[in-house]
Design a protein around this motif. Structure first.
Motif, mmCIF file in Angstrom:
data_model
loop_
_atom_site.group_PDB
_atom_site.id
_atom_site.type_symbol
_atom_site.label_atom_id
_atom_site.label_comp_id
_atom_site.label_asym_id
_atom_site.label_seq_id
_atom_site.Cartn_x
_atom_site.Cartn_y
_atom_site.Cartn_z
ATOM 1 N N SER A 123 0.921 -1.102 0.087
ATOM 2 C CA SER A 123 0.032 0.142 0.097
ATOM 3 C C SER A 123 0.712 1.415 0.041
ATOM 4 N N SER A 124 2.020 1.352 0.617
ATOM 5 C CA SER A 124 2.871 2.340 0.520
ATOM 6 C C SER A 124 3.649 2.525 -0.860
ATOM 7 N N LYS A 125 3.854 1.285 -1.534
ATOM 8 C CA LYS A 125 4.534 1.513 -2.835
ATOM 9 C C LYS A 125 3.578 1.526 -4.157
ATOM 10 N N TYR A 126 2.432 1.091 -3.834
ATOM 11 C CA TYR A 126 1.309 1.189 -4.984
ATOM 12 C C TYR A 126 0.326 2.095 -4.632
ATOM 13 N N PRO A 127 -0.060 3.382 -5.348
ATOM 14 C CA PRO A 127 -1.118 4.131 -4.820
ATOM 15 C C PRO A 127 -2.729 3.325 -4.829
ATOM 16 N N ARG A 128 -2.877 2.479 -5.907
ATOM 17 C CA ARG A 128 -4.199 1.974 -5.901
ATOM 18 C C ARG A 128 -4.460 0.677 -5.099
ATOM 19 N N TYR A 129 -3.323 0.356 -4.359
ATOM 20 C CA TYR A 129 -3.579 -0.941 -3.583
ATOM 21 C C TYR A 129 -4.356 -0.883 -2.606
ATOM 22 N N ARG A 130 -4.656 0.317 -1.932
ATOM 23 C CA ARG A 130 -5.783 0.515 -0.802
ATOM 24 C C ARG A 130 -7.143 0.432 -1.262
ATOM 25 N N ASP A 131 -7.178 0.887 -2.871
ATOM 26 C CA ASP A 131 -8.774 0.618 -3.510
ATOM 27 C C ASP A 131 -8.785 -1.117 -3.280
ATOM 28 N N TYR A 132 -7.809 -1.585 -3.705
ATOM 29 C CA TYR A 132 -7.893 -3.154 -3.922
ATOM 30 C C TYR A 132 -8.423 -3.715 -2.567
ATOM 31 N N MET A 133 -7.548 -3.270 -1.577
ATOM 32 C CA MET A 133 -7.948 -3.770 -0.201
ATOM 33 C C MET A 133 -9.177 -3.582 0.313
ATOM 34 N N ALA A 134 -9.861 -2.460 -0.085
ATOM 35 C CA ALA A 134 -11.278 -1.810 0.366
ATOM 36 C C ALA A 134 -12.231 -3.101 -0.474
ATOM 37 N N GLN A 135 -11.901 -3.374 -1.835
ATOM 38 C CA GLN A 135 -12.860 -4.048 -2.644
ATOM 39 C C GLN A 135 -12.643 -5.557 -2.304
ATOM 40 N N VAL A 136 -11.547 -6.104 -2.063
ATOM 41 C CA VAL A 136 -11.302 -7.469 -2.069
ATOM 42 C C VAL A 136 -10.918 -8.031 -0.807
ATOM 43 N N SER A 137 -11.584 -8.962 -0.303
ATOM 44 C CA SER A 137 -11.283 -9.716 1.142
ATOM 45 C C SER A 137 -9.940 -10.335 1.267
ATOM 46 N N LYS A 138 -9.565 -10.436 2.360
ATOM 47 C CA LYS A 138 -8.142 -10.997 2.442
ATOM 48 C C LYS A 138 -8.055 -12.511 2.169
#
Length: 147
Positions: A123-138
């Protein structure tokens, strides 16, 4: 990168096995490697040059499109299955807190810590990873990622 290097080694090996002098081979690496300068920060392509969805910098295709850590789910499922087999083979007579439960529980804790660390780095390296984390479960395939 490694598969391209192995392809070159394989080509040299084939030429040498045929009896030719491999040292006289002429290589055109442009189909395998881009021109590299002395500055390692300029190596490779920028993410924006890659086609979608690879321009995000992280995998969102296949199983990673519905859960963030499908490999962790598979590994944890294997160890939990081994515990359940031990329970079915008669270990349940001693109760559900059999010593074989220690392995799966410790691995689950290890994978939880590892995934949290990896996601903080991503999430610190890729800006869109937080969106990915919000949409997809772990760990469970509940929602699909929509870029």
């Amino acid at each position: 990168y490694h598969s391209a290097a192995y392809a070159v080694v394989e080509a040299c090996t084939k030429v040498a096995c045929c009896g030719a002098d491999w040292s006289r081979m002429r290589f055109s690496y442009q189909e395998y490697f881009e021109r590299m300068s002395a500055d390692p920060y300029t190596w490779g392509k920028p993410l924006s040059a890659l086609p979608a969805p690879y321009d995000l910098g992280f995998n969102t295709t296949g199983p990673w499109g519905v859960m963030r850590h499908p490999n962790y789910l598979g590994e944890q499922g294997l160890w939990i299955s081994l515990y359940l087999f031990a329970m079915g083979a008669g270990a349940a007579e001693r109760g559900l807190l059999h010593p074989t439960l220690a392995g799966p529980l410790l691995l689950i804790l290890l994978f939880m810590g590892s995934s949290t660390l990896g996601e903080s780095i991503s999430s610190s390296k890729y800006p869109r990873y937080r969106d990915y984390m919000a949409q997809v479960s772990k760990y469970l395939p509940l929602r699909r990622f929509r870029p």
